[in-house]
Each structure stands twice: as C-alpha cells, then as structure tokens.
Design a protein around this motif. Structure first.
Motif, mmCIF file in Angstrom:
data_model
loop_
_atom_site.group_PDB
_atom_site.id
_atom_site.type_symbol
_atom_site.label_atom_id
_atom_site.label_comp_id
_atom_site.label_asym_id
_atom_site.label_seq_id
_atom_site.Cartn_x
_atom_site.Cartn_y
_atom_site.Cartn_z
ATOM 1 N N SER A 1 -9.731 0.565 -10.654
ATOM 2 C CA SER A 1 -9.787 1.922 -10.098
ATOM 3 C C SER A 1 -9.087 1.981 -8.741
ATOM 4 N N THR A 2 -9.229 0.942 -7.923
ATOM 5 C CA THR A 2 -8.527 0.902 -6.643
ATOM 6 C C THR A 2 -7.028 0.858 -6.870
ATOM 7 N N LEU A 3 -6.594 0.049 -7.824
ATOM 8 C CA LEU A 3 -5.162 -0.034 -8.125
ATOM 9 C C LEU A 3 -4.613 1.306 -8.591
ATOM 10 N N ILE A 4 -5.353 1.966 -9.465
ATOM 11 C CA ILE A 4 -4.899 3.257 -9.989
ATOM 12 C C ILE A 4 -4.804 4.282 -8.865
ATOM 13 N N ARG A 5 -5.803 4.321 -7.978
ATOM 14 C CA ARG A 5 -5.772 5.273 -6.854
ATOM 15 C C ARG A 5 -4.580 5.017 -5.945
ATOM 16 N N ALA A 6 -4.390 3.755 -5.570
ATOM 17 C CA ALA A 6 -3.320 3.410 -4.633
ATOM 18 C C ALA A 6 -1.946 3.715 -5.225
ATOM 19 N N LEU A 7 -1.751 3.344 -6.470
ATOM 20 C CA LEU A 7 -0.433 3.531 -7.091
ATOM 21 C C LEU A 7 -0.183 4.987 -7.477
ATOM 22 N N SER A 8 -1.220 5.713 -7.836
ATOM 23 C CA SER A 8 -1.048 7.133 -8.179
ATOM 24 C C SER A 8 -0.606 7.939 -6.969
ATOM 25 N N GLU A 9 -1.212 7.676 -5.834
ATOM 26 C CA GLU A 9 -0.824 8.384 -4.621
ATOM 27 C C GLU A 9 0.614 8.047 -4.240
ATOM 28 N N LEU B 1 -3.146 -17.359 16.268
ATOM 29 C CA LEU B 1 -2.911 -16.948 14.895
ATOM 30 C C LEU B 1 -3.557 -15.607 14.637
ATOM 31 N N VAL B 2 -2.879 -14.808 13.880
ATOM 32 C CA VAL B 2 -3.394 -13.502 13.503
ATOM 33 C C VAL B 2 -3.916 -13.610 12.073
ATOM 34 N N PRO B 3 -5.130 -13.132 11.823
ATOM 35 C CA PRO B 3 -5.659 -13.233 10.456
ATOM 36 C C PRO B 3 -4.838 -12.390 9.478
ATOM 37 N N GLU B 4 -4.768 -12.849 8.249
ATOM 38 C CA GLU B 4 -4.072 -12.099 7.201
ATOM 39 C C GLU B 4 -4.779 -10.770 6.985
ATOM 40 N N PRO B 5 -4.029 -9.696 6.807
ATOM 41 C CA PRO B 5 -4.676 -8.408 6.524
ATOM 42 C C PRO B 5 -5.435 -8.451 5.202
ATOM 43 N N ASP B 6 -6.494 -7.679 5.142
ATOM 44 C CA ASP B 6 -7.289 -7.572 3.924
ATOM 45 C C ASP B 6 -6.795 -6.363 3.142
ATOM 46 N N TYR B 7 -6.409 -6.581 1.894
ATOM 47 C CA TYR B 7 -5.904 -5.492 1.063
ATOM 48 C C TYR B 7 -6.859 -5.141 -0.075
ATOM 49 N N THR B 8 -8.102 -5.613 0.007
ATOM 50 C CA THR B 8 -9.051 -5.309 -1.055
ATOM 51 C C THR B 8 -9.665 -3.929 -0.839
ATOM 52 N N GLY B 9 -9.933 -3.257 -1.939
ATOM 53 C CA GLY B 9 -10.639 -1.981 -1.908
ATOM 54 C C GLY B 9 -9.997 -0.934 -1.024
ATOM 55 N N GLU B 10 -10.814 -0.308 -0.223
ATOM 56 C CA GLU B 10 -10.380 0.799 0.630
ATOM 57 C C GLU B 10 -9.316 0.361 1.646
ATOM 58 N N ALA B 11 -9.366 -0.883 2.104
ATOM 59 C CA ALA B 11 -8.363 -1.378 3.064
ATOM 60 C C ALA B 11 -6.968 -1.351 2.443
ATOM 61 N N GLY B 12 -6.872 -1.724 1.178
ATOM 62 C CA GLY B 12 -5.589 -1.681 0.485
ATOM 63 C C GLY B 12 -5.085 -0.258 0.317
ATOM 64 N N ILE B 13 -5.982 0.646 -0.013
ATOM 65 C CA ILE B 13 -5.603 2.054 -0.165
ATOM 66 C C ILE B 13 -5.149 2.618 1.182
ATOM 67 N N MET B 14 -5.832 2.270 2.248
ATOM 68 C CA MET B 14 -5.439 2.766 3.567
ATOM 69 C C MET B 14 -4.071 2.213 3.983
#
Length: 92
Positions: free
Chosen positions: A62-70, A5-18
């Motif tokens: 703030s993470t959501l705003i950064r990710a969606l703005s880009e 099994l492959v672990p689910e990707p982490d989308y929190t914080g900087e990982a989500g932005i990346m």
C-alpha cells in the motif's frame, strides 16, 4: 578536523512517501519555471529514490502504491508540458 557519519535516510512507510512528495514538489516547481536542467537532474535522482523506496517497503504494497501513484501524476504533467514545448518548437 572531525569526520562525522550521517545516518542513512529511512524510506520505510510514511518517510518514503514524504521523500517522494518532496521530490515531486521540486519537480513541479522546476516544471513551472521550465528549468529543464533541474528537471533532468531531479529525474535522475527520482530513479534512485524509487529504488530505495521500493527496497524499504517490499512488504508494504500500500505504501508503494501510494508513493508511485502520486509520482505518476507529476510525470503525466511533465510529459504533457514536454509535448506542448515540442509542438511550439515545430510550429515556429
């Protein structure tokens, strides 16, 4: 044969932005190459990724705003390119 099994990707914080940046880069390359099939595929992937990033960062606006703005900038370029393509098609 072993099943791993492959672990689910982490989308929190900087990982989500990346993850969003990686998708943006792929969209930008596809747009430069005018690879419309790839763009359609990445657009569908983007919908899922946005949902996952939003779910993982519900308490971190703030993470959501950064990710969606880009991402907004990439889609603005995509829309402009599509308009240009349509204009060229109608001119011929």
């Amino acid at each position: 044969m072993t099943l791993r099994l492959v672990p689910e990707p982490d989308y929190t914080g900087e990982a989500g932005i990346m993850a969003m940046r990686s998708l943006q880069q792929a969209l930008t390359v596809a747009l430069q190459q005018e690879d419309w099939e790839r763009i359609r595929h990445l657009d569908r992937v983007c919908v899922v990724l946005i949902d996952r990033v939003i779910a993982a960062n519900r308490n971190d606006k703030s993470t959501l705003i950064r990710a969606l703005s880009e991402l907004k900038g990439v889609y603005a370029g995509l829309i402009a390119q599509c308009r240009q393509e349509v204009t060229l098609l109608h001119a011929t």
